[in-house]
Design a protein around this motif. Structure first.
Motif, PDB file in Angstrom:
ATOM      1  N   VAL A   1       3.021   8.018   4.153  1.00  0.00           N
ATOM      2  CA  VAL A   1       1.861   7.508   3.916  1.00  0.00           C
ATOM      3  C   VAL A   1       1.501   6.786   5.053  1.00  0.00           C
ATOM      4  O   VAL A   1       2.327   5.927   5.746  1.00  0.00           O
ATOM      5  N   ARG A   2       0.402   6.868   5.279  1.00  0.00           N
ATOM      6  CA  ARG A   2      -0.391   5.760   6.377  1.00  0.00           C
ATOM      7  C   ARG A   2      -1.590   5.363   6.171  1.00  0.00           C
ATOM      8  O   ARG A   2      -2.595   6.287   5.578  1.00  0.00           O
ATOM      9  N   VAL A   3      -1.951   4.302   5.952  1.00  0.00           N
ATOM     10  CA  VAL A   3      -3.122   3.495   5.508  1.00  0.00           C
ATOM     11  C   VAL A   3      -3.833   2.715   6.499  1.00  0.00           C
ATOM     12  O   VAL A   3      -3.308   2.029   7.467  1.00  0.00           O
ATOM     13  N   ARG A   4      -4.948   3.030   6.742  1.00  0.00           N
ATOM     14  CA  ARG A   4      -5.833   2.291   8.147  1.00  0.00           C
ATOM     15  C   ARG A   4      -7.225   2.233   7.575  1.00  0.00           C
ATOM     16  O   ARG A   4      -7.735   2.832   6.536  1.00  0.00           O
ATOM     17  N   THR A   5      -8.076   1.359   8.233  1.00  0.00           N
ATOM     18  CA  THR A   5      -9.320   1.188   7.832  1.00  0.00           C
ATOM     19  C   THR A   5     -10.287   1.797   8.829  1.00  0.00           C
ATOM     20  O   THR A   5     -10.124   1.789  10.063  1.00  0.00           O
ATOM     21  N   SER A   6     -11.395   2.090   8.360  1.00  0.00           N
ATOM     22  CA  SER A   6     -12.291   2.758   9.262  1.00  0.00           C
ATOM     23  C   SER A   6     -13.781   2.633   8.801  1.00  0.00           C
ATOM     24  O   SER A   6     -14.030   2.972   7.487  1.00  0.00           O
ATOM     25  N   GLY A   7     -14.620   2.043   9.088  1.00  0.00           N
ATOM     26  CA  GLY A   7     -16.177   1.762   8.791  1.00  0.00           C
ATOM     27  C   GLY A   7     -16.021   0.912   7.485  1.00  0.00           C
ATOM     28  O   GLY A   7     -17.018   1.273   6.715  1.00  0.00           O
ATOM     29  N   GLY A   8     -15.238  -0.054   7.133  1.00  0.00           N
ATOM     30  CA  GLY A   8     -15.227  -0.735   5.984  1.00  0.00           C
ATOM     31  C   GLY A   8     -14.578  -0.292   4.748  1.00  0.00           C
ATOM     32  O   GLY A   8     -14.665  -0.781   3.770  1.00  0.00           O
ATOM     33  N   GLY A   9     -14.142   1.033   5.025  1.00  0.00           N
ATOM     34  CA  GLY A   9     -13.183   1.706   3.625  1.00  0.00           C
ATOM     35  C   GLY A   9     -11.992   1.893   4.233  1.00  0.00           C
ATOM     36  O   GLY A   9     -11.501   2.039   5.416  1.00  0.00           O
ATOM     37  N   LEU A  10     -11.015   2.464   3.433  1.00  0.00           N
ATOM     38  CA  LEU A  10      -9.683   2.549   3.765  1.00  0.00           C
ATOM     39  C   LEU A  10      -9.565   4.281   4.062  1.00  0.00           C
ATOM     40  O   LEU A  10     -10.033   4.945   3.275  1.00  0.00           O
ATOM     41  N   VAL A  11      -8.607   4.651   4.850  1.00  0.00           N
ATOM     42  CA  VAL A  11      -8.642   6.103   5.136  1.00  0.00           C
ATOM     43  C   VAL A  11      -6.911   6.264   5.080  1.00  0.00           C
ATOM     44  O   VAL A  11      -5.980   5.400   5.462  1.00  0.00           O
ATOM     45  N   ILE A  12      -6.399   6.909   3.868  1.00  0.00           N
ATOM     46  CA  ILE A  12      -5.385   7.023   3.668  1.00  0.00           C
ATOM     47  C   ILE A  12      -4.769   8.590   3.986  1.00  0.00           C
ATOM     48  O   ILE A  12      -5.449   9.819   3.438  1.00  0.00           O
ATOM     49  N   ASP A  13      -3.594   8.702   4.631  1.00  0.00           N
ATOM     50  CA  ASP A  13      -2.971  10.105   5.128  1.00  0.00           C
ATOM     51  C   ASP A  13      -1.549  10.195   4.182  1.00  0.00           C
ATOM     52  O   ASP A  13      -0.934   9.221   4.353  1.00  0.00           O
TER      53      ASP A  13
ATOM     54  N   PHE B   1       0.876  -1.113  -0.109  1.00  0.00           N
ATOM     55  CA  PHE B   1       0.008  -0.094  -0.142  1.00  0.00           C
ATOM     56  C   PHE B   1       0.894   1.106  -0.014  1.00  0.00           C
ATOM     57  O   PHE B   1       0.708   2.145  -0.648  1.00  0.00           O
ATOM     58  N   ALA B   2       1.931   1.289   0.989  1.00  0.00           N
ATOM     59  CA  ALA B   2       2.884   2.487   1.013  1.00  0.00           C
ATOM     60  C   ALA B   2       3.394   2.735  -0.383  1.00  0.00           C
ATOM     61  O   ALA B   2       3.417   3.891  -0.896  1.00  0.00           O
ATOM     62  N   LYS B   3       3.883   1.757  -1.109  1.00  0.00           N
ATOM     63  CA  LYS B   3       4.734   2.086  -2.470  1.00  0.00           C
ATOM     64  C   LYS B   3       3.452   2.269  -3.581  1.00  0.00           C
ATOM     65  O   LYS B   3       3.774   3.306  -4.201  1.00  0.00           O
ATOM     66  N   LEU B   4       2.409   1.693  -3.553  1.00  0.00           N
ATOM     67  CA  LEU B   4       1.383   1.954  -4.656  1.00  0.00           C
ATOM     68  C   LEU B   4       0.697   3.398  -4.386  1.00  0.00           C
ATOM     69  O   LEU B   4       0.636   4.269  -5.269  1.00  0.00           O
ATOM     70  N   VAL B   5       0.504   3.866  -3.055  1.00  0.00           N
ATOM     71  CA  VAL B   5       0.047   5.211  -2.651  1.00  0.00           C
ATOM     72  C   VAL B   5       1.094   5.987  -2.913  1.00  0.00           C
ATOM     73  O   VAL B   5       0.806   7.331  -3.705  1.00  0.00           O
TER      74      VAL B   5
ATOM     75  N   GLY C   1       7.880  15.698  -3.366  1.00  0.00           N
ATOM     76  CA  GLY C   1       8.122  14.522  -2.646  1.00  0.00           C
ATOM     77  C   GLY C   1       7.305  14.283  -1.630  1.00  0.00           C
ATOM     78  O   GLY C   1       6.266  14.848  -1.394  1.00  0.00           O
ATOM     79  N   MET C   2       7.638  13.237  -1.079  1.00  0.00           N
ATOM     80  CA  MET C   2       6.852  12.834   0.145  1.00  0.00           C
ATOM     81  C   MET C   2       7.758  12.990   1.392  1.00  0.00           C
ATOM     82  O   MET C   2       9.044  12.893   1.435  1.00  0.00           O
ATOM     83  N   VAL C   3       7.045  13.428   2.573  1.00  0.00           N
ATOM     84  CA  VAL C   3       7.924  13.473   3.890  1.00  0.00           C
ATOM     85  C   VAL C   3       7.386  12.368   4.988  1.00  0.00           C
ATOM     86  O   VAL C   3       6.063  12.266   4.834  1.00  0.00           O
ATOM     87  N   ASN C   4       8.153  12.219   5.993  1.00  0.00           N
ATOM     88  CA  ASN C   4       7.726  11.444   7.046  1.00  0.00           C
ATOM     89  C   ASN C   4       6.735  12.029   7.691  1.00  0.00           C
ATOM     90  O   ASN C   4       6.926  13.422   8.055  1.00  0.00           O
ATOM     91  N   SER C   5       5.722  11.447   8.329  1.00  0.00           N
ATOM     92  CA  SER C   5       4.748  12.128   9.157  1.00  0.00           C
ATOM     93  C   SER C   5       5.417  12.264  10.632  1.00  0.00           C
ATOM     94  O   SER C   5       6.636  11.547  10.706  1.00  0.00           O
TER      95      SER C   5
END
Length: 115
Positions: free
Chosen positions: A54-66, A15-19, A31-35
């Motif tokens: 990149v941060r990916v988590r689930t919430s209510g059946g869907g993905l939340v991407i930061d 997910f991190a690489k894809l996003v 570019g991307m920076v560390n959270s």
């Protein structure tokens, strides 16, 4: 995910690489920076995290991407963010067949084109 053939697991690294790739390809993204949490982890380990920005988590059946990004100075930030949200949502949903509930984009810094 489970289907009639078995269980399918998708790693955080994938997910991190894809996003990260989808977001980095958008016009105006420098570019991307560390959270903040990733920055602490990178300082302790002495190396950058694979999931930089990149941060990916689930919430209510869907993905939340930061996403934590750096933009090119002088670009329209709202246009860049809309582009990232649309591209990341489309890329993840097409690649994984999972619903993306939300894409949060944090602009952490700006760079001039010469930097």
């Amino acid at each position: 995910m489970e289907n009639q053939y078995g269980t399918i697991e998708i790693s955080q690294e994938y997910f991190a690489k894809l996003v990260g790739k989808a977001a980095s390809e958008c016009f105006g993204v420098a570019g991307m920076v560390n959270s903040p949490a990733q920055g602490i982890r990178a300082a302790v380990s002495g190396r950058d995290a694979i999931d930089k920005g990149v941060r990916v988590r689930t919430s209510g059946g869907g993905l939340v991407i930061d996403l934590h990004i750096v933009v090119v100075y002088g670009m329209n930030i709202s246009v860049i963010v809309k582009s990232i949200v649309n591209k990341v949502r489309y890329t993840v949903e097409q690649s994984t067949n999972l619903d993306v509930a939300k894409v949060n984009v944090f602009v952490d810094s700006m760079k001039t084109e010469n930097e």
